[in-house]
Design a protein around this motif. Structure first.
Motif, PDB file in Angstrom:
ATOM      1  N   GLN A   1       0.857  -1.420   0.208  1.00 27.14           N
ATOM      2  CA  GLN A   1       0.129  -0.654  -0.067  1.00 27.14           C
ATOM      3  C   GLN A   1       1.153   1.683  -0.268  1.00 27.14           C
ATOM      4  OE1 GLN A   1      -1.441  -2.944   2.157  1.00 27.14           O
ATOM      5  NE2 GLN A   1      -2.357  -2.961   0.492  1.00 27.14           N
ATOM      6  N   GLY A   2       2.385   1.196   0.115  1.00 32.90           N
ATOM      7  CA  GLY A   2       3.106   2.702  -0.107  1.00 32.90           C
ATOM      8  C   GLY A   2       3.143   2.899   1.591  1.00 32.90           C
ATOM      9  N   ALA A   3       2.945   1.954   2.488  1.00 24.15           N
ATOM     10  CA  ALA A   3       3.181   2.256   4.000  1.00 24.15           C
ATOM     11  C   ALA A   3       5.100   1.832   4.308  1.00 24.15           C
ATOM     12  CB  ALA A   3       2.319   2.189   4.564  1.00 24.15           C
ATOM     13  N   ILE A   4       5.294   3.408   4.689  1.00 25.55           N
ATOM     14  CA  ILE A   4       6.643   2.914   5.004  1.00 25.55           C
ATOM     15  C   ILE A   4       7.343   1.614   6.056  1.00 25.55           C
ATOM     16  CG2 ILE A   4       8.859   3.495   5.762  1.00 25.55           C
ATOM     17  CD1 ILE A   4       8.852   6.665   4.786  1.00 25.55           C
ATOM     18  N   ILE A   5       7.715  -0.035   6.368  1.00 25.02           N
ATOM     19  CA  ILE A   5       7.545  -0.828   7.205  1.00 25.02           C
ATOM     20  C   ILE A   5       8.549  -0.556   7.983  1.00 25.02           C
ATOM     21  CG2 ILE A   5       4.978  -1.465   6.362  1.00 25.02           C
ATOM     22  CD1 ILE A   5       7.123  -3.619   4.808  1.00 25.02           C
TER      23      ILE A   5
END
Length: 218
Positions: free
Chosen positions: A101-105
Motif C-alpha cells: 500500500q506504499g506505507a513505510i515498514i
C-alpha cells in the motif's frame, strides 16, 4: 516476539551482501518499523562502526527522516554527513522499505566510515598543492626531446612576448628580445649566442653588446 513482514525479511541477505561487498568500514543496518521503535534493528553487519547490534533502537535522525518521508512520499535519504559517532566521519544513506500500500515498514541504512579516506584526501591535497611564485609572467614548462628543440621553444615564447616576428624587430625591440632570452636562460646553452646572432643577422659581439645595454622594458 513480533513477526517480521515478508518484504522486510527479504532484505536480510541484502544487508550481509552489501557489508561484505564494501568491507569492514561499511555498516549496513535493517530496521523493522512496524512495531515498537525502541528495538528496530533486526539485522546488522559491521556494527562496530556505531556500536549497535540486533535489538538496538532507531536513531533520532532516522526518526526525523522517517517523519519527513511520510509527509513527502520520499523513498530515500542519500549521502548525508553523520557526525553523531564521536571521532568518526560517517557518510550515511537510508532507503525506506514500503509495503504493497506504499506505507513505510522498514529501512535499509548504510553508514560508511570515511574517516581514513578523509585523512588520505587531506594528505593527497597537501602533496598536490602548488605555489605560483612567478605571477602573470608565468612560463609553461616544456619537455623538449632535444636541446635544439628546447632552444626553438624558448625563442618562440620570447617572440610571442615581443608581439612581432624577427624580421620586423627594431633595434630597441631586439635588445628587449635578447634580454628576454637571457632571462629565460637560453644563453646558458652552448652555441645559443651564435644561433640567435644568425637569426637576427648580427654578430656575436652585437649580442653581447645588447646584453650589456639596459632592457627598454626594465
Amino acid at each position: 516476539m513480533r513477526k517480521t513482514h515478508p518484504i522486510i525479511a527479504s532484505y536480510i541477505p541484502v544487508v550481509e551482501g552489501l557489508a561484505r561487498t564494501f568491507g569492514e568500514h561499511c555498516e549496513v543496518v535493517l530496521h523493522d518499523l512496524t512495531g515498537d521503535f525502541s528495538s528496530t534493528i533486526i539485522a546488522i553487519h559491521n556494527g562496530h562502526i556505531s556500536g549497535r547490534q540486533v535489538g538496538s533502537p532507531i536513531t533520532n535522525l532516522a526518526l526525523q527522516s522517517l517523519r519527513s518521508a511520510k509527509d513527502s512520499d520520499e523513498d530515500f535519504d542519500l549521502n548525508y554527513r553523520n557526525d553523531t559517532i564521536k571521532g568518526k566521519q560517517i557518510k550515511s544513506s537510508s532507503i525506506f522499505i514500503k509495503d504493497e500500500q506504499g506505507a513505510i515498514i522498514g529501512s535499509l541504512c548504510i553508514n560508511l566510515d570515511i574517516t581514513h579516506l578523509a585523512k588520505a584526501q587531506a594528505m593527497l591535497g597537501s602533496m598536490m598543492a602548488v605555489e605560483d611564485k612567478r605571477g602573470a609572467q608565468k612560463t609553461e614548462e616544456n619537455f623538449a626531446p632535444t636541446v635544439g628543440i628546447l632552444m626553438e621553444q624558448i625563442i618562440e615564447d620570447c617572440l610571442k612576448r615581443t608581439g612581432k616576428p624577427i624580421a620586423l624587430l627594431q633595434k630597441e625591440e631586439k635588445i628587449q628580445f635578447i634580454h628576454l632570452l637571457d632571462e629565460m636562460g637560453l644563453f646558458l646553452i652552448k652555441g645559443a649566442v651564435q644561433h640567435v646572432a644568425d637569426l637576427l643577422d648580427v654578430s656575436k659581439f652585437t649580442i653581447y653588446n645588447y646584453l650589456e645595454k639596459k632592457s627598454p622594458q626594465s
